[in-house]
Design a protein around this motif. Structure first.
Motif, PDB file in Angstrom:
ATOM      1  N   ASN A  93      16.558   7.942   9.704  1.00  0.00           N
ATOM      2  CA  ASN A  93      17.445   8.294   8.226  1.00  0.00           C
ATOM      3  C   ASN A  93      17.296   8.509   6.568  1.00  0.00           C
ATOM      4  O   ASN A  93      16.144   8.765   6.419  1.00  0.00           O
ATOM      5  N   LYS A  94      17.313   9.989   6.813  1.00  0.00           N
ATOM      6  CA  LYS A  94      16.400  11.323   6.035  1.00  0.00           C
ATOM      7  C   LYS A  94      17.037  10.490   4.435  1.00  0.00           C
ATOM      8  O   LYS A  94      15.751  10.901   3.622  1.00  0.00           O
ATOM      9  N   ASN A  95      17.404   9.865   4.358  1.00  0.00           N
ATOM     10  CA  ASN A  95      17.808   9.055   3.076  1.00  0.00           C
ATOM     11  C   ASN A  95      16.297   8.103   3.013  1.00  0.00           C
ATOM     12  O   ASN A  95      16.235   8.128   1.969  1.00  0.00           O
ATOM     13  N   HIS A  96      15.781   7.492   4.040  1.00  0.00           N
ATOM     14  CA  HIS A  96      14.872   6.944   3.298  1.00  0.00           C
ATOM     15  C   HIS A  96      13.586   7.684   3.527  1.00  0.00           C
ATOM     16  O   HIS A  96      12.933   8.034   1.872  1.00  0.00           O
ATOM     17  N   LYS A  97      13.692   9.102   3.937  1.00  0.00           N
ATOM     18  CA  LYS A  97      12.320  10.044   3.394  1.00  0.00           C
ATOM     19  C   LYS A  97      12.518  10.739   1.997  1.00  0.00           C
ATOM     20  O   LYS A  97      12.020  10.229   1.074  1.00  0.00           O
ATOM     21  N   LEU A  98      13.885  10.624   1.557  1.00  0.00           N
ATOM     22  CA  LEU A  98      14.455  10.828   0.393  1.00  0.00           C
ATOM     23  C   LEU A  98      13.187   9.715  -1.070  1.00  0.00           C
ATOM     24  O   LEU A  98      13.577  10.138  -1.343  1.00  0.00           O
ATOM     25  N   ARG A  99      14.258   8.486  -0.292  1.00  0.00           N
ATOM     26  CA  ARG A  99      13.474   7.218  -1.535  1.00  0.00           C
ATOM     27  C   ARG A  99      12.112   7.460  -1.598  1.00  0.00           C
ATOM     28  O   ARG A  99      11.375   7.393  -2.247  1.00  0.00           O
ATOM     29  N   SER A 138       1.192  -1.024   0.489  1.00  0.00           N
ATOM     30  CA  SER A 138       0.349  -0.013  -0.242  1.00  0.00           C
ATOM     31  C   SER A 138       0.708   1.141   0.222  1.00  0.00           C
ATOM     32  O   SER A 138       2.200   1.480   0.618  1.00  0.00           O
ATOM     33  N   SER A 139       0.552   2.286  -0.180  1.00  0.00           N
ATOM     34  CA  SER A 139       0.902   3.626  -0.735  1.00  0.00           C
ATOM     35  C   SER A 139       0.914   4.153   1.401  1.00  0.00           C
ATOM     36  O   SER A 139       1.858   5.224   0.989  1.00  0.00           O
ATOM     37  N   LEU A 140       0.582   3.694   2.244  1.00  0.00           N
ATOM     38  CA  LEU A 140       0.992   3.426   3.320  1.00  0.00           C
ATOM     39  C   LEU A 140       2.357   3.433   3.505  1.00  0.00           C
ATOM     40  O   LEU A 140       2.651   3.873   4.753  1.00  0.00           O
ATOM     41  N   LEU A 141       2.880   2.792   2.847  1.00  0.00           N
ATOM     42  CA  LEU A 141       4.507   2.279   2.890  1.00  0.00           C
ATOM     43  C   LEU A 141       5.436   3.064   3.270  1.00  0.00           C
ATOM     44  O   LEU A 141       6.017   3.226   4.019  1.00  0.00           O
ATOM     45  N   VAL A 165      11.672   1.649  -0.375  1.00  0.00           N
ATOM     46  CA  VAL A 165      11.299   2.100   0.956  1.00  0.00           C
ATOM     47  C   VAL A 165      10.871   1.015   2.006  1.00  0.00           C
ATOM     48  O   VAL A 165      10.610   1.473   2.720  1.00  0.00           O
ATOM     49  N   ALA A 166      10.596  -0.054   1.695  1.00  0.00           N
ATOM     50  CA  ALA A 166      10.319  -0.522   2.672  1.00  0.00           C
ATOM     51  C   ALA A 166      10.961  -2.018   2.841  1.00  0.00           C
ATOM     52  O   ALA A 166      12.005  -2.300   2.417  1.00  0.00           O
ATOM     53  N   LYS A 167      10.986  -2.640   4.074  1.00  0.00           N
ATOM     54  CA  LYS A 167      11.985  -4.218   3.898  1.00  0.00           C
ATOM     55  C   LYS A 167      10.799  -5.084   4.269  1.00  0.00           C
ATOM     56  O   LYS A 167      10.321  -5.147   5.189  1.00  0.00           O
ATOM     57  N   VAL A 168      11.496  -6.813   3.489  1.00  0.00           N
ATOM     58  CA  VAL A 168      10.292  -7.571   3.924  1.00  0.00           C
ATOM     59  C   VAL A 168      11.174  -8.495   4.434  1.00  0.00           C
ATOM     60  O   VAL A 168      12.286  -9.098   4.083  1.00  0.00           O
ATOM     61  N   PRO A 169      10.505  -8.878   5.259  1.00  0.00           N
ATOM     62  CA  PRO A 169      11.037 -10.734   6.213  1.00  0.00           C
ATOM     63  C   PRO A 169      11.321 -11.997   5.095  1.00  0.00           C
ATOM     64  O   PRO A 169       9.992 -11.621   4.603  1.00  0.00           O
ATOM     65  N   GLN A 170      11.943 -12.465   5.446  1.00  0.00           N
ATOM     66  CA  GLN A 170      12.140 -13.765   4.610  1.00  0.00           C
ATOM     67  C   GLN A 170      11.866 -15.205   5.021  1.00  0.00           C
ATOM     68  O   GLN A 170      10.761 -16.005   4.251  1.00  0.00           O
ATOM     69  N   ASN A 171      11.358 -14.553   6.486  1.00  0.00           N
ATOM     70  CA  ASN A 171      10.720 -15.901   6.800  1.00  0.00           C
ATOM     71  C   ASN A 171       9.930 -15.429   8.185  1.00  0.00           C
ATOM     72  O   ASN A 171      10.275 -14.213   8.459  1.00  0.00           O
ATOM     73  N   LEU A 172       9.223 -16.432   8.927  1.00  0.00           N
ATOM     74  CA  LEU A 172       8.752 -16.772  10.218  1.00  0.00           C
ATOM     75  C   LEU A 172       9.415 -15.333  11.281  1.00  0.00           C
ATOM     76  O   LEU A 172       9.129 -14.702  11.925  1.00  0.00           O
ATOM     77  N   LYS A 173      11.419 -15.785  11.106  1.00  0.00           N
ATOM     78  CA  LYS A 173      11.788 -16.464  12.492  1.00  0.00           C
ATOM     79  C   LYS A 173      12.518 -14.884  12.257  1.00  0.00           C
ATOM     80  O   LYS A 173      11.825 -13.665  13.238  1.00  0.00           O
ATOM     81  N   SER A 218       9.521   0.996   6.254  1.00  0.00           N
ATOM     82  CA  SER A 218       8.447  -0.419   7.370  1.00  0.00           C
ATOM     83  C   SER A 218       8.416  -1.164   6.440  1.00  0.00           C
ATOM     84  O   SER A 218       9.164  -1.616   5.453  1.00  0.00           O
ATOM     85  N   ILE A 219       7.618  -2.012   7.428  1.00  0.00           N
ATOM     86  CA  ILE A 219       7.552  -3.668   7.201  1.00  0.00           C
ATOM     87  C   ILE A 219       6.647  -3.890   5.744  1.00  0.00           C
ATOM     88  O   ILE A 219       5.454  -4.061   6.013  1.00  0.00           O
ATOM     89  N   SER A 220       7.224  -4.796   4.675  1.00  0.00           N
ATOM     90  CA  SER A 220       5.896  -4.978   3.929  1.00  0.00           C
ATOM     91  C   SER A 220       6.235  -6.458   3.841  1.00  0.00           C
ATOM     92  O   SER A 220       7.174  -6.936   4.213  1.00  0.00           O
ATOM     93  N   LEU A 221       5.264  -7.215   3.855  1.00  0.00           N
ATOM     94  CA  LEU A 221       5.320  -8.555   3.399  1.00  0.00           C
ATOM     95  C   LEU A 221       5.090  -8.827   2.437  1.00  0.00           C
ATOM     96  O   LEU A 221       4.874 -10.547   2.260  1.00  0.00           O
TER      97      LEU A 221
END
Length: 310
Positions: free
Chosen positions: A246-252, A198-201, A225-233, A212-215
């Motif tokens: 980190n201001k670079n995240h905002k820029l991205r 979603s654009s909310l990310l 812009v978002a990070k993705v977990p590869q597994n449940l752990k 943010s955490i994208s599933l």
């Protein structure tokens, strides 16, 4: 409905131009790719950014107006009109670590296809149950489930599912579709933000200056812009880690939104949205009786599969 057409076109070596909506009334040609193709979409974003200036005043205005529920070029009727600016839930406490899970609507989630589901769960309900269980074991953490506002006044909405979660887990709270709590105030003040796609990310990364955490692996995560977990752990670890600003995240996030707001082109005489209806010149475009019948049959089939076969 596009997938069989694409398969047929590829098999017969037929050129395809797939135009899909970015913002209201603005369409982008994804050529012979689906709009969900994250790698192709990233390449188009980078190509677009090379030929455009790096002034982000329009994008900053977009974030601000949506945050304050003044304007939303994506869908004002659904996402901003009924929300009160800066309003947080009554039980929200800054002394606790508030994790917000923004749900997708069932239609939206199912349309993504299996490739857009996390590898460690079969659907959104399962991950909501798992997330509630994970956070329930942690002190000073609270899970807020913000149900997609598109479910407001929808008879298909399964309210009981969310009520069961609230009753079972003491530190799980649900914000229902009709609630005028601000999603944007929640994401800005959260410890972590979780969402499928979603654009909310993007908005959460912009306001928090943290990923943010994208599933799902999508264009937002592909663009960084978002990070993705590869597994449940890994998912269990990410939930409880709030990285440094980190201001670079905002820029991205600004760069991503620059593509989203400016790329593509308008289709002459064509106006409207799914929620408000479409018009071509002076003609209202609407479902006929046959289309409505197939829609209702599809809905009944979808609900039966979700409730009894999954």
């Amino acid at each position: 409905e596009k997938r069989p057409l694409f398969r047929f076109a590829i098999k017969k070596n037929i050129n395809v131009s797939n135009y899909e909506k970015l913002t209201v009334g603005k369409f982008f040609n994804f050529k012979d790719h689906f709009s969900e193709d994250r790698k192709f979409r990233k390449s188009q974003i980078l190509k677009f950014l090379k030929s455009n200036n790096q002034n982000f005043e329009k994008e900053k205005k977009y974030f601000a107006e949506k945050f304050h529920s003044k304007k939303d070029p994506i869908n004002f009727e659904i996402y901003a009109k009924h929300q009160k600016p800066n309003k947080l839930p009554k039980k929200w406490s800054s002394k606790e670590k508030n994790i917000v899970f923004f749900t997708s609507s069932d239609d939206e989630h199912l349309s993504f296809g299996k490739d857009m589901n996390p590898t460690f769960c079969k659907d959104q309900r399962e991950i909501l149950k798992e997330t509630s269980l994970i956070i329930n074991k942690k002190k000073n953490f609270k899970l807020w489930i913000r149900v997609h506002p598109g479910w407001r006044n929808e008879k298909w909405f399964d309210r009981k599912f969310y009520q069961v979660l609230e009753k079972k887990y003491k530190n799980v709270n649900v914000i229902y579709p009709e609630d005028n709590t601000s999603s944007y105030a929640m994401l800005k003040n959260s410890f972590n933000v979780i969402c499928f796609w979603s654009s909310l990310l993007v908005e959460a990364t912009y306001w928090r200056e943290k990923k943010s955490i994208s599933l799902t692996r999508n264009d937002i995560s592909e663009f960084g812009v978002a990070k993705v977990p590869q597994n449940l752990k890994e998912y269990k670890k990410l939930i409880f880690i709030s990285s440094k600003k980190n201001k670079n995240h905002k820029l991205r996030a600004l760069k991503y939104m620059k593509f989203f707001l400016n790329a593509g082109s308008n289709i002459k005489y064509f106006k409207g949205s799914y929620e408000t209806g479409y018009r071509f010149k002076n003609l209202d475009l609407d479902y006929n009786i046959t289309a409505k019948t197939f829609y209702l049959m599809g809905k009944l089939k979808e609900k039966f599969i979700n409730h009894y076969l999954n």
